[in-house]
Write an enzyme that holds these catalytic residues in place. Structure first.
Site, PDB file in Angstrom:
ATOM      1  N   THR A  51       0.799  -1.236   0.000  1.00  0.00           N
ATOM      2  CA  THR A  51       0.000   0.000   0.000  1.00  0.00           C
ATOM      3  C   THR A  51       0.829   1.283   0.000  1.00  0.00           C
ATOM      4  OG1 THR A  51      -0.145  -0.088   2.423  1.00  0.00           O
ATOM      5  CG2 THR A  51      -1.927  -1.125   1.168  1.00  0.00           C
ATOM      6  N   TYR A  65       1.150   1.848  -8.103  1.00  0.00           N
ATOM      7  CA  TYR A  65       0.277   1.181  -7.151  1.00  0.00           C
ATOM      8  C   TYR A  65      -1.049   0.803  -7.808  1.00  0.00           C
ATOM      9  CZ  TYR A  65      -3.166   0.751  -3.409  1.00  0.00           C
ATOM     10  OH  TYR A  65      -4.189   0.313  -2.608  1.00  0.00           O
TER      11      TYR A  65
END
Length: 287
Positions: free
Chosen positions: A61, A124
């Protein structure tokens, strides 16, 4: 029912271990017990636990760091999701996986629906999209829940950062041109439990769902709400004001979408789930 929760030490995973208890035997594993950076190790873990439900709350994350660690992010958020999905398909297990608004580019003027075209702006987002694609390609019985701006009392998140900075500084400068829906990790976990109960009862659907708190606000608006609630609860707040700034004034290695709003109509229709807005959930999270 045996439920495996990966990422059990994270802010969502920790809540899931609590929320899923009424449904059966819950096995919560952190990175030491189930390391998604080592996909070759996962089948042995799964064979040991023998879950009938896999709830994957583990993820890479670190949005900005992913720009330099794309391969690692892809392994954790993409390749390992495929390994879990393949085991679920072979053993007729249900799989729950969490994704993100960052699979979209944020250019749309209205909230995104599940069928909108994906176009991640950063590494991401691309890694999370690989996880979604792996799930669809393998084809187990699955729920993929896209969510936004998750916060909780534990872990590193925007709420805790604002509380810390609000104690330390007289003024906070926060981006005001990115819009999304703050989502409390406990509500996300409770909704997951409701969805699994519905599936066990033969109700609800499968596939991708959007699941966020109701309403929408900017990061600046969320910061103002956090500090206001903190003051009401008697917490220490030195910051007297929150100054809105543009994304250009706060550059980051990874580009963020300007519009992170997700449309929750499908999950409301199929499961009857509507989460409260941040004004309600934030007060609960702070007490």
């Amino acid at each position: 029912m045996t439920i495996l929760v990966t990422g059990a030490n994270g802010q969502v995973g920790w809540e899931l271990v609590r929320s899923l208890q009424p449904l059966g035997r819950v096995v919560g594993l952190g990175r030491q017990g189930c390391d998604l950076s080592r996909p070759e190790s996962l089948n042995a873990v799964l064979a040991s636990v023998k879950p009938s439900v896999i709830v994957n709350a583990a993820a890479y994350t670190a949005v900005d760091k992913a720009e330099q660690e794309q391969a690692l992010a892809d392994t954790v958020n993409g390749e390992s999701v495929g390994v879990l999905a393949e085991w679920a398909r072979r053993h007729q297990a249900i799989m729950v996986h969490y994704s993100t608004d960052y699979v979209f580019d944020g250019a749309k003027d209205s909230p995104y629906v599940e069928t909108d075209a994906v176009a991640p702006l950063n590494a991401y987002g691309r890694s999370k999209l690989k996880g979604e694609q792996a799930l669809a390609a393998v084809g187990p019985d699955y729920l993929c829940l896209r969510t936004t701006w998750v916060y909780a009392a534990r872990g590193q998140n925007f709420m805790n950062t604002m509380l810390r900075l609000g104690r330390e500084r007289p003024e906070l400068r926060v981006v005001a041109d990115q819009t999304g829906a703050p989502t409390w990790a406990r509500h996300l976990a409770d909704a997951t439990a409701l969805m699994l109960q519905a599936r066990r009862d033969g109700r609800g659907g499968r596939g991708i769902y959007h699941l966020t708190g109701s309403g929408a606000m900017s990061w600046c608006g969320f910061a103002e709400l956090i500090l206001a609630r903190a003051r009401e609860l008697g917490l220490t707040v030195q910051a007297e004001r929150v100054v809105p700034i543009s994304s250009a004034e706060f550059p980051t290695p990874a580009r963020r979408p300007a519009n992170s709003r997700l449309d929750n109509a499908r999950i409301a229709r199929d499961f009857g789930i509507v989460l409260p807005d941040a004004a309600v959930s934030l007060s609960l999270a702070l007490t």
